[in-house]
Design an enzyme around this catalytic site. Structure first.
Site, PDB file in Angstrom:
ATOM      1  N   LYS A 191       0.881  -1.170   0.000  1.00 24.27           N
ATOM      2  CA  LYS A 191       0.000   0.000   0.000  1.00 24.27           C
ATOM      3  C   LYS A 191       0.920   1.222   0.000  1.00 24.27           C
ATOM      4  CE  LYS A 191      -4.119   1.857   0.266  1.00 24.27           C
ATOM      5  NZ  LYS A 191      -5.044   1.846  -0.872  1.00 24.27           N
ATOM      6  N   ASP A 251      -6.541 -16.009   2.366  1.00 22.90           N
ATOM      7  CA  ASP A 251      -7.858 -16.613   2.582  1.00 22.90           C
ATOM      8  C   ASP A 251      -8.753 -16.404   1.363  1.00 22.90           C
ATOM      9  OD1 ASP A 251      -7.450 -17.740   5.021  1.00 22.90           O
ATOM     10  OD2 ASP A 251      -9.045 -16.643   6.054  1.00 22.90           O
TER      11      ASP A 251
END
Ligand code: NAD
Length: 356
Positions: A191, A251
């Site tokens: 980021k 995930d």
């Protein structure tokens, strides 16, 4: 080759699925002329009962003395009320940090025979899903300073996300080395438009990338990556990212491939010793019924052969045997569908072993 494998059966369905993985490993040993010896190691609730700790020092020592560790799953509802430092998850964190395992590797690969379980649109899934998430495991916000204090009459909480150059560099190398054994492409996720820790991450990744001119490299922002995983997962080969982003993206990546019972993972550090486990938990709701899906555990054993023992042909033999069992129509109950043949956990292990 002779290899000593530390085996942590753990709790719930752990002992059942581990039995099937060992069955398959024994068949591989026989077929390829290796000798695998297994050291039974207590971990999780089973260790708490025997030693009063979910990962006692004796278990840590046994793992450190092994060539690699194969873990099933830990966690038992009957220990939910123990002191926080004695929770089964703490045992896992302890063994990962004692073994210096800083890289978690999770493949996101759609098994073609189970394409119906893929939640993505068919035209997207048809382009192929076959990538690996390499997540930094022992740094970042989960290990930074945390604080809750009262400021001007209200609670204020903070967590520090901190990375040093060497932590980024070593995880970068894991990703690039892995890419060299795959389709030779690394995407580093950060980021960097907002966070200083991400700007350093990107700077160091570029330095590492320069050492691997044969590997294609790109940077991606974590928000756009979360979208790309469901929009066009075929663009990824090896994705490398920090701990928190990796927790979430791995995930997401696992889920687009289908059932939780099928997915293996590896945790790696310096040297060849690693810890290999399926991504699911101990599934206490189905424990002892011989219905669990052992495939995630069996594929974890295959990853161990590939990454810790440098046995790619043996690993491939296991992956092919899983494919052959599914091709023949065998399914455990969690992935059962019309026209297929239902197998118990132990039958699935027998069938896969028979295809080695
Ligand atoms: P879980 O992954 O154990 O189970 C979630 C659901 O998936 C359940 O319905 C379960 O029956 C099913 N499932 C999981 N693995 C399966 C398999 N191999 N075959 C068929 N079905 C399967 O997650 P949970 O219920 O949230 O947690 C249960 C326990 O496991 C808790 O104590 C938790 O702390 C622990 N846990 C351990 C690990 C680990 O050992 N790495 C990881 C996650 C959870």
């Amino acid at each position: 080759m002779n290899k000593n494998i530390a085996v942590i059966r753990g709790d719930g369905i752990g002992p059942e699925i581990m039995e099937e993985a060992l069955k398959v490993l024994n068949k591989v040993a026989q077929k390829f002329g290796h000798e695998f010896t297994y050291t039974e190691v207590y971990g999780g609730g089973a260790a708490l009962e025997k030693y009063g700790h979910p990962m006692p020092q004796v278990s840590v020592d046994q793992c450190l003395a092994s060539d690699s560790v194969l873990l099933a799953a830990v966690g038992d509802p009957k220990f939910n009320d123990v002191a926080p430092e004695l929770r089964c998850e703490k045992g896992l964190l302890k063994i990962r940090s004692e073994m210096g395992l800083y890289a978690n590797v999770r493949p996101a690969k759609m098994i073609p025979q189970l394409a119906d379980a893929c939640p993505l649109r068919k035209d997207i899934a048809d382009k192929g899903i076959d990538f690996v998430v390499v997540r930094e495991l022992i740094g970042g916000i989960y290990f930074g300073k945390r604080k809750t204090e009262v400021v001007n009459g209200e609670k204020v909480a903070s967590d520090e996300m901190k990375y040093s150059e060497h932590e980024i560099e070593r995880i970068g190398r894991v990703a690039f080395d892995m890419a060299r054994k795959r389709r030779k492409k690394v995407t580093s996720v950060d980021k960097a438009n907002v966070l200083d820790s991400s700007r350093l991450w990107r700077e160091v990744m570029h330095r590492v990338a320069a050492e691997y001119p044969d590997v294609e490299y790109d940077d991606a922002l974590v928000d756009s990556t979360a979208m790309q995983i469901v929009r066009d997962p075929s663009r990824f080969d090896v994705m490398v990212t920090e701990n928190l982003f990796g927790d979430i993206l791995s995930d997401e990546a696992s889920m687009i491939t289908g059932s939780i019972g099928l997915i293996p993972s590896a945790s790696l550090g310096e040297g060849t010793r690693g810890l290999y486990e399926p991504i699911h938990g101990s599934a206490p709701d189905i424990a002892g019924k011989n219905i669990a899906n052992p495939i995630g555990q069996i594929l974890s054993a295959a990853m161990m052969l590939r990454y810790s023992f440098d046995m790619p042909a043996e690993a491939q033999a296991i992956e092919d045997a899983v494919g052959a069992a599914l091709d023949a129509g065998w399914r455990t109950v969690d992935i059962m569908c019309d026209g297929m043949k239902q197998a118990t956990c132990s039958q699935m292990g027998d069938i896969i072993a028979s295809y080695i």
